[in-house]
Write an enzyme that holds these catalytic residues in place. Sequence first.
Site, PDB file in Angstrom:
ATOM      1  N   HIS A   1      -6.161  -6.470  -1.318  1.00 16.37           N
ATOM      2  CA  HIS A   1      -4.829  -5.508  -1.058  1.00 16.37           C
ATOM      3  C   HIS A   1      -3.706  -6.327  -0.393  1.00 16.37           C
ATOM      4  O   HIS A   1      -4.130  -6.975   0.331  1.00 16.37           O
ATOM      5  CB  HIS A   1      -5.623  -4.858   0.067  1.00 16.37           C
ATOM      6  CG  HIS A   1      -4.944  -3.232   0.000  1.00 16.37           C
ATOM      7  ND1 HIS A   1      -4.251  -2.950  -1.199  1.00 16.37           N
ATOM      8  CD2 HIS A   1      -4.454  -2.434   0.982  1.00 16.37           C
ATOM      9  CE1 HIS A   1      -3.759  -1.640  -0.871  1.00 16.37           C
ATOM     10  NE2 HIS A   1      -3.810  -1.484   0.603  1.00 16.37           N
TER      11      HIS A   1
ATOM     12  N   ASP B   1      -8.195  -5.952  -6.126  1.00 16.15           N
ATOM     13  CA  ASP B   1      -7.883  -4.512  -5.275  1.00 16.15           C
ATOM     14  C   ASP B   1      -7.984  -3.151  -5.844  1.00 16.15           C
ATOM     15  O   ASP B   1      -7.541  -3.030  -6.924  1.00 16.15           O
ATOM     16  CB  ASP B   1      -6.645  -4.675  -4.486  1.00 16.15           C
ATOM     17  CG  ASP B   1      -5.778  -3.675  -3.970  1.00 16.15           C
ATOM     18  OD1 ASP B   1      -6.970  -2.802  -3.205  1.00 16.15           O
ATOM     19  OD2 ASP B   1      -4.728  -3.402  -3.756  1.00 16.15           O
TER      20      ASP B   1
ATOM     21  N   SER C   1       0.791  -1.204   0.187  1.00 11.27           N
ATOM     22  CA  SER C   1       0.116   0.094  -0.021  1.00 11.27           C
ATOM     23  C   SER C   1       0.895   1.251  -0.131  1.00 11.27           C
ATOM     24  O   SER C   1       1.926   1.354  -0.695  1.00 11.27           O
ATOM     25  CB  SER C   1      -0.843  -0.010   1.228  1.00 11.27           C
ATOM     26  OG  SER C   1      -1.992   0.766   0.928  1.00 11.27           O
TER      27      SER C   1
END
Length: 438
Positions: A401, A376, A124
Amino acid sequence: QIDHFGFDENLTFQQRYLVADQHWNKDNGPILFYTGNEGDITWFCNNTGFMWDVAEELNAMLVFAEHRYYGESLPFGNESFSDSRHLNYLTSEQALADFAVLVEYLKTTVAGARYSPVIAIGGSYGGMLAAWFRMKYPHVVVGALAASAPIWQFGDLVPCGTYFSIVTNDFKKGGTGCSESIWNSWNAINHLSSTDAGLQWLSSTFHLCSPLKTVQDAVTLKNWLSETWVNLAMVNYPYKADFLQPLPAWPVQEVCKFLKDPSLSDKLLLQNVFQAVNLYYNYSGKASCLDMSETATKNLGQLGWYYQACTEMVMPMCTDGVNDMFEPQKWDFDVLSEECYRLWGVRPRPSWILSVYGGKNISSHSNIVFSNGGLDPWSAGGVTQNITDSLVAIVIPDGAHHLDLRSRNPLDPKSVQQARALEVCYMKQWIEKARHSH
């Protein structure tokens, strides 16, 4: 150093980092360096099982470095968030400099680490940092694994609507009628919130901790629901997990079981929507009411991230209600700018990230693996095609994710097992290459 890039502020702070060296080859064995992101580092450490799984195979030391202004790494202690002057040093550039200085420190103080090749790993925002770490400090890290890193979700590098259309696609795949039910729920809320009785009904139906009193509160309800759908898409993992919330396997499919009939009346539809979000917020069955101010784990530093979004992490997002299941909302930079000024007294700089990290012109860099999950929404701003033979994209169709950074699990889809194998393969190449250069 609180400020790496100026000499006027000479204060220092304590940065927390975690080390695991039980599998490390003490003769310059590799170091896997987790570039901490917007939260408590112990939580990321516990959710990054991939590093623990491969430590033995690579004879690697694991280091998890906490990002400044998060967890316990607060440059000004309790004062860190008091005003924009104290927050001034919360930037990705300062964080990367912290990481670079920490690696140098470890190499000089840990016996047998002087020539250890270091690989940056993150997911991320942490994945963006891992990639940027390799770009900015190629002499410090030999390569980077950037998982679910939306380095292109800036400026006009990608369309602002793709993110929400991926969320919508996940719900379309989740079951018949699912995304349509969610799309219809917005009007149902709009109808009901136009009267006091309707607001009361919504408050009790959704078991809200604090009842809705105004139409503005109904907007908050809609935003909270939207954020819930987004979070479900992000953590749509193939097994029971507790990342943002404790959830069953494939939670989007579970939620869609409540949302099969979009043609229901407003009230029946919204009762189903409540059942759906209740699965996300109350899977354990312990919550007596639902709190709209909480959408994810307390381990994430919401305040710090909001400041970063108000300064350099400006990621345009929009919806049109056609290619997605949300109410139309244009990207409005001015609204963001005013809100940021009201909150912190700062204005965002939307193109700075492009200037400092190169936008799409990154082909001069090397040794970065970008992995993205097909489920995602953040893959919208990710690198999903190879740029050069050493800037490599790995796409995991059944992954949400950064599923690849999580621990091995018997229920893992084949695509993520293959992705991890490939990632390890690249890491071995980088380590080998570094060996030969010494």
